[in-house]
Enzyme design. Structure first.
Site, PDB file in Angstrom:
ATOM      1  N   HIS A 122       0.892   5.154   1.227  1.00 22.42           N
ATOM      2  CA  HIS A 122       0.191   6.012   2.197  1.00 22.42           C
ATOM      3  C   HIS A 122       0.860   7.389   2.231  1.00 22.42           C
ATOM      4  CE1 HIS A 122      -2.379   6.931   5.566  1.00 22.42           C
ATOM      5  NE2 HIS A 122      -1.335   7.450   6.188  1.00 22.42           N
ATOM      6  N   ASN A 179       0.843  -1.198   0.000  1.00 23.28           N
ATOM      7  CA  ASN A 179       0.000   0.000   0.000  1.00 23.28           C
ATOM      8  C   ASN A 179       0.875   1.243   0.000  1.00 23.28           C
ATOM      9  OD1 ASN A 179      -2.432   1.574   0.352  1.00 23.28           O
ATOM     10  ND2 ASN A 179      -1.863   1.845   2.501  1.00 23.28           N
TER      11      ASN A 179
END
Ligand code: GAR
Length: 216
Positions: A114, A112
């Protein structure tokens, strides 16, 4: 002639997809990387159009198609990606939490992006959280995904000092510039087999030459 070894990558995105575009422009079809699938929970996500323009297969998985059952949605999405031989799943602005129905099928294969220096400012609206806190250093984290919110082991972090930042527009261009460099770089590292979680320390991610050398 046999095909050269290629890492099959999927991208999940809910929004504009500028990070998907960075991957398409910088690594798709080269450096041992092929993006084979783009999934979204949002029919209006511009990311889907970007994928289609690049000839990449797309699919929509809104939770409303699964009677609000997130596990069923995650399971269907995992089936779709597994059927395409996906080896790395990149969350690039995917604004849903993935549950065990998905993560158990892709152990250590989901990453991911972020827009903050974790563990500071996890969750939604990270840049606004940092501004509200009065932060003077902003940044980006790429990390493995676990079942928590932005809590998996860190793969790469970069920072930018913006001591005078007051509003989102003071920060976002800097954060996006970092993201558009970092995400392709990390995917390239995966394609070279140069990312691994240390056997002696489940939170330490060995990257680059460290990942192929014996641990210390
Ligand atoms: C990116 O800034 C990414 O860091 C953020 O969404 C944006 C997507 O931009 N992700 C999160 O906030 C996840 N918690 P994009 O659609 O233009 O790639």
């Amino acid at each position: 002639m046999t095909d050269p070894v290629v890492l099959k990558v999927a991208v999940l995105a809910s929004g504009t997809g500028t990070n998907l575009q960075a991957l398409i422009d910088q690594v798709h079809g080269r450096d041992g990387v092929r993006i084979v699938a783009v999934g979204s929970d949002k029919p209006e996500a511009l990311a889907l159009e970007r994928a289609q323009a690049a000839g990449i297969e797309t699919a929509l998985f809104p939770v409303s198609d699964f009677n609000g059952n997130r596990a069923a949605r995650d399971g269907a999405m995992a089936d779709w990606l597994r059927a395409r031989g996906v080896q790395l799943v990149v969350l690039a602005g995917y604004m849903q939490i993935l549950g065990p129905a998905f993560l158990d099928r892709f152990a250590d294969q989901v990453i991911n992006l972020h827009p903050a220096l974790l563990p500071a400012f996890p969750g939604l609206d990270a840049v606004n959280q940092a501004l509200a806190y009065g932060a003077k250093v902003f940044g980006v984290t790429v990390h493995f995904v676990d079942e928590g919110v932005d809590s998996g082991p860190v793969i790469m972090q970069r920072a930018v000092e913006l001591p005078d930042a007051r509003v989102l527009d003071d920060v976002l261009p800097h954060v996006h510039a970092l993201e558009h460099q970092m995400l392709p770089e990390v995917v390239r590292l995966f394609a070279r087999g140069a990312v691994r979680i240390a056997s002696t320390h489940p939170r330490r991610v060995l990257v680059g030459p460290l990942a192929v050398l014996p641990e210390r």
